[in-house]
Design a protein around this motif. Structure first.
Motif, PDB file in Angstrom:
ATOM      1  N   ARG A 235      22.867  -6.373  -6.746  1.00 50.41           N
ATOM      2  CA  ARG A 235      22.901  -6.161  -5.669  1.00 50.41           C
ATOM      3  C   ARG A 235      23.355  -7.135  -4.543  1.00 50.41           C
ATOM      4  NH1 ARG A 235      17.941  -2.109  -3.986  1.00 50.41           N
ATOM      5  NH2 ARG A 235      17.933  -0.838  -5.937  1.00 50.41           N
ATOM      6  N   ALA A 236      24.087  -6.918  -3.652  1.00 45.43           N
ATOM      7  CA  ALA A 236      24.405  -7.847  -2.515  1.00 45.43           C
ATOM      8  C   ALA A 236      23.246  -8.307  -1.944  1.00 45.43           C
ATOM      9  CB  ALA A 236      25.240  -7.129  -1.589  1.00 45.43           C
ATOM     10  N   PRO A 237      23.164  -9.569  -1.473  1.00 46.05           N
ATOM     11  CA  PRO A 237      21.986 -10.163  -0.839  1.00 46.05           C
ATOM     12  C   PRO A 237      21.285  -9.245   0.146  1.00 46.05           C
ATOM     13  CG  PRO A 237      23.455 -11.861  -1.185  1.00 46.05           C
ATOM     14  CD  PRO A 237      24.080 -10.633  -1.562  1.00 46.05           C
ATOM     15  N   GLY A 238      22.020  -8.762   0.741  1.00 51.28           N
ATOM     16  CA  GLY A 238      21.491  -7.757   2.045  1.00 51.28           C
ATOM     17  C   GLY A 238      20.792  -6.474   1.550  1.00 51.28           C
ATOM     18  N   ASP A 239      21.211  -6.017   0.527  1.00 46.89           N
ATOM     19  CA  ASP A 239      20.826  -4.888  -0.162  1.00 46.89           C
ATOM     20  C   ASP A 239      19.406  -4.984  -1.307  1.00 46.89           C
ATOM     21  OD1 ASP A 239      20.958  -1.876  -0.360  1.00 46.89           O
ATOM     22  OD2 ASP A 239      22.111  -2.118  -2.225  1.00 46.89           O
ATOM     23  N   ARG A 240      18.953  -6.129  -1.095  1.00 48.88           N
ATOM     24  CA  ARG A 240      17.705  -6.315  -2.005  1.00 48.88           C
ATOM     25  C   ARG A 240      16.581  -6.105  -1.321  1.00 48.88           C
ATOM     26  NH1 ARG A 240      20.166 -12.040  -4.270  1.00 48.88           N
ATOM     27  NH2 ARG A 240      21.692 -11.325  -5.663  1.00 48.88           N
ATOM     28  N   PRO A 241      15.614  -5.590  -1.995  1.00 53.82           N
ATOM     29  CA  PRO A 241      14.410  -5.351  -1.551  1.00 53.82           C
ATOM     30  C   PRO A 241      13.627  -6.841  -1.087  1.00 53.82           C
ATOM     31  CG  PRO A 241      13.955  -5.132  -3.884  1.00 53.82           C
ATOM     32  CD  PRO A 241      15.612  -5.197  -3.400  1.00 53.82           C
ATOM     33  N   ASP A 242      12.632  -6.862  -0.162  1.00 50.86           N
ATOM     34  CA  ASP A 242      11.997  -8.040   0.107  1.00 50.86           C
ATOM     35  C   ASP A 242      10.760  -8.173  -0.600  1.00 50.86           C
ATOM     36  OD1 ASP A 242      10.371  -6.390   1.980  1.00 50.86           O
ATOM     37  OD2 ASP A 242      11.226  -7.350   3.641  1.00 50.86           O
ATOM     38  N   ALA A 243      10.295  -7.094  -1.270  1.00 46.23           N
ATOM     39  CA  ALA A 243       9.053  -6.955  -2.085  1.00 46.23           C
ATOM     40  C   ALA A 243       9.012  -5.813  -3.239  1.00 46.23           C
ATOM     41  CB  ALA A 243       7.721  -6.552  -1.062  1.00 46.23           C
ATOM     42  N   ILE A 244       8.459  -6.161  -4.228  1.00 46.65           N
ATOM     43  CA  ILE A 244       8.265  -5.282  -5.285  1.00 46.65           C
ATOM     44  C   ILE A 244       7.102  -4.962  -5.776  1.00 46.65           C
ATOM     45  CG2 ILE A 244       8.927  -4.971  -8.076  1.00 46.65           C
ATOM     46  CD1 ILE A 244      11.408  -6.602  -7.390  1.00 46.65           C
ATOM     47  N   PHE A 245       6.823  -3.685  -5.913  1.00 45.29           N
ATOM     48  CA  PHE A 245       5.283  -3.260  -6.478  1.00 45.29           C
ATOM     49  C   PHE A 245       5.754  -2.717  -7.882  1.00 45.29           C
ATOM     50  CE2 PHE A 245       2.171   0.484  -6.199  1.00 45.29           C
ATOM     51  CZ  PHE A 245       1.346  -0.294  -7.029  1.00 45.29           C
ATOM     52  N   ALA A 246       5.005  -3.454  -8.835  1.00 47.41           N
ATOM     53  CA  ALA A 246       5.168  -3.124 -10.421  1.00 47.41           C
ATOM     54  C   ALA A 246       4.209  -2.143 -10.846  1.00 47.41           C
ATOM     55  CB  ALA A 246       5.552  -4.128 -11.304  1.00 47.41           C
ATOM     56  N   ALA A 247       4.415  -0.872 -11.499  1.00 43.16           N
ATOM     57  CA  ALA A 247       3.368  -0.008 -11.756  1.00 43.16           C
ATOM     58  C   ALA A 247       2.364  -0.647 -12.714  1.00 43.16           C
ATOM     59  CB  ALA A 247       4.101   1.240 -12.524  1.00 43.16           C
ATOM     60  N   ASN A 248       2.685  -1.751 -13.678  1.00 49.60           N
ATOM     61  CA  ASN A 248       1.656  -2.686 -14.359  1.00 49.60           C
ATOM     62  C   ASN A 248       2.217  -4.131 -14.102  1.00 49.60           C
ATOM     63  OD1 ASN A 248       3.581  -2.758 -16.208  1.00 49.60           O
ATOM     64  ND2 ASN A 248       2.176  -1.784 -17.781  1.00 49.60           N
ATOM     65  N   ASP A 249       1.206  -4.804 -14.982  1.00 51.24           N
ATOM     66  CA  ASP A 249       1.322  -6.261 -14.808  1.00 51.24           C
ATOM     67  C   ASP A 249       2.558  -6.670 -15.852  1.00 51.24           C
ATOM     68  OD1 ASP A 249      -0.294  -6.847 -12.858  1.00 51.24           O
ATOM     69  OD2 ASP A 249      -2.097  -7.193 -14.147  1.00 51.24           O
ATOM     70  N   LEU A 250       2.756  -6.022 -16.769  1.00 51.23           N
ATOM     71  CA  LEU A 250       4.048  -6.202 -17.719  1.00 51.23           C
ATOM     72  C   LEU A 250       5.188  -6.032 -17.302  1.00 51.23           C
ATOM     73  CD1 LEU A 250       2.591  -4.460 -21.186  1.00 51.23           C
ATOM     74  CD2 LEU A 250       2.294  -7.002 -20.475  1.00 51.23           C
ATOM     75  N   LEU A 251       5.514  -5.177 -16.541  1.00 50.88           N
ATOM     76  CA  LEU A 251       6.490  -4.660 -15.656  1.00 50.88           C
ATOM     77  C   LEU A 251       6.875  -6.026 -14.597  1.00 50.88           C
ATOM     78  CD1 LEU A 251       6.433  -1.026 -14.763  1.00 50.88           C
ATOM     79  CD2 LEU A 251       8.338  -2.124 -16.225  1.00 50.88           C
ATOM     80  N   ALA A 252       5.759  -6.408 -13.949  1.00 49.14           N
ATOM     81  CA  ALA A 252       6.018  -7.369 -13.088  1.00 49.14           C
ATOM     82  C   ALA A 252       6.130  -8.795 -13.603  1.00 49.14           C
ATOM     83  CB  ALA A 252       4.615  -7.615 -12.388  1.00 49.14           C
TER      84      ALA A 252
END
Length: 336
Positions: A235-252
């Motif tokens: 994504r373009a820099p302005g369209d990116r999230p500033d935080a991610i909540f992953a449903a489990n640690d493996l995803l994170a």
């Protein structure tokens, strides 16, 4: 070489087959001298009892069946460890079945455990297995749901309040000033994923300036997390999230790997990251992961304890639903 039978032991010890059976199963009914003579014959002949046949006659084995979604996930490994600890205290063994998110494999393990007449079944279900578990219970095999509850509460269960866990994760991200949160997880058909997302939505709904998007994955794995991280980087820099909540640690961990490989986004300076489960690898990641902790070993231990109580009481047992509360663990990935 022919196997040694109970008849061979009886002949060698000079006793009846019934006496040998009593020594094996009810030694208190046999005189100490006879017990010693039979045990000596067993040792001399190398006799090994046919436990499978004995279990078949008794109608129940000394094993418990445990079916989990993904044995590669350390959370379920810890659950199995807790289950084994409690089962061992009662002289029981745990047979582990890994469905690997496959409905066909889940059905196959239920078939197998039913055929084996296991002492009981613990299951973290992928699909709707209510009818199968009802049939097992009707045959005298108690069942307990692990990391899951049913809507009608018709089966005993041990779980964590995943909705509360989702709220904890999202609230933490909001509290450190994040306003564009992405939830990474899937498949959405998995109940735990749905509940964690629901909790996150509840927390975000209290803050009109905060948005929550969903990046659905096809698995709860490191590879799926890496793919999600790459989507964010495209994504373009302005369209990116500033935080991610992953449903489990493996995803994170997968997300973190993707971001590190490109080097465009720094965790947590550019993007905060929080996982779920608090597996051992979370604290040992390149950037130690914040996570929502579940008491995984205790979940397994408690599930077996509940199963044993249900097996002892039978049809008169009132189903219990034990729900543990999750805990927020803050580390460097969210700026600790």
């Amino acid at each position: 070489m022919a196997s040694i039978s109970v008849n061979d032991v009886a002949a060698a010890a000079g006793v009846s087959v019934g006496t040998v059976s009593n020594v094996l199963n009810r030694p208190e009914k046999v005189s100490p001298g006879t017990v010693a003579r039979v045990q000596a014959a067993i040792a001399d002949l190398g006799f090994v009892r046919n436990d499978a046949a004995r279990q078949l006659r008794a109608g129940r084995s000394r094993s418990l069946g445990l079916i989990v979604l993904d044995v590669a996930n350390p959370f379920f490994t810890d659950v199995a460890r807790g289950a084994e600890d409690r089962a061992t205290e009662e002289g029981l063994a745990v047979l582990l079945g890994n469905t690997d998110d496959s409905l066909a494999r889940e059905a196959a393990y239920l078939d197998l455990f039913e055929e084996q007449r296991v002492h009981g079944v613990l299951i973290s279900p992928l699909g709707d297995v209510g009818d199968r578990l009802t049939r097992l219970r009707a045959r005298g095999t108690p069942t307990v749901l692990v990391d899951r509850q049913t809507e009608d509460r018709s089966f005993s269960s041990v779980a964590v309040d995943d909705v509360a866990g989702g709220r904890l994760a999202a609230h933490h991200l909001v509290s450190i000033g994040k306003t564009r949160i992405a939830f990474v997880g899937g498949p959405i058909s998995i109940r735990q994923v749905v509940d964690r997302l629901e909790g996150a939505r509840e927390a975000v709904a209290k803050h009109p300036s905060v948005s929550l998007e969903v990046i659905e994955t096809d698995a709860l794995s490191v590879l799926a997390g890496r793919a999600a991280g790459e989507l964010v980087l495209e994504r373009a820099p302005g369209d990116r999230p500033d935080a991610i909540f992953a449903a489990n640690d493996l995803l994170a961990i997968g997300v973190l790997q993707a971001l590190n490989m490109r080097g465009e986004l720094h965790v947590p300076r550019d993007i905060a990251l929080i996982g779920y489960d608090d597996i051992a690898f979370a604290a040992a990641a390149v950037v130690p992961l914040s996570s929502i902790r579940q008491p995984s070993v205790l979940i397994g231990y408690t599930a077996v304890d509940l199963l044993l109580r249900e097996a002892e009481v039978g049809d008169t047992f009132e189903h219990e639903h034990i729900v543990f509360q999750p805990e927020l663990v803050v580390r460097e990935s969210t700026g600790a």
